[in-house]
Design a protein around this motif. Structure first.
Motif: not given
Length: 58
Positions: A38-45
């Protein structure tokens, strides 16, 4: 070392070439995972193979 005719038993590291396309093979989405966010940087791997903690690599 030259003056005393001494020879080192250590060898210098030699250059080894590696295949240029080692990680470019196609990987299927076998689990049918949904990667929409939904948003940028919501999930970081990240890959935490080596982490430096208190001056030592783990």
């Amino acid at each position: 070392m030259k003056q005393n005719n001494l020879v080192s038993t250590y060898t210098n590291a030699s250059y080894r070439s590696y295949p240029s396309k080692s990680n470019e093979s196609l990987i299927t989405n076998g689990l049918d995972r949904d990667f929409n966010r939904a948003q940028p940087m919501e999930v970081i791997v990240s890959d935490l193979t080596y982490v430096k903690v208190a001056g030592k690599w783990y």
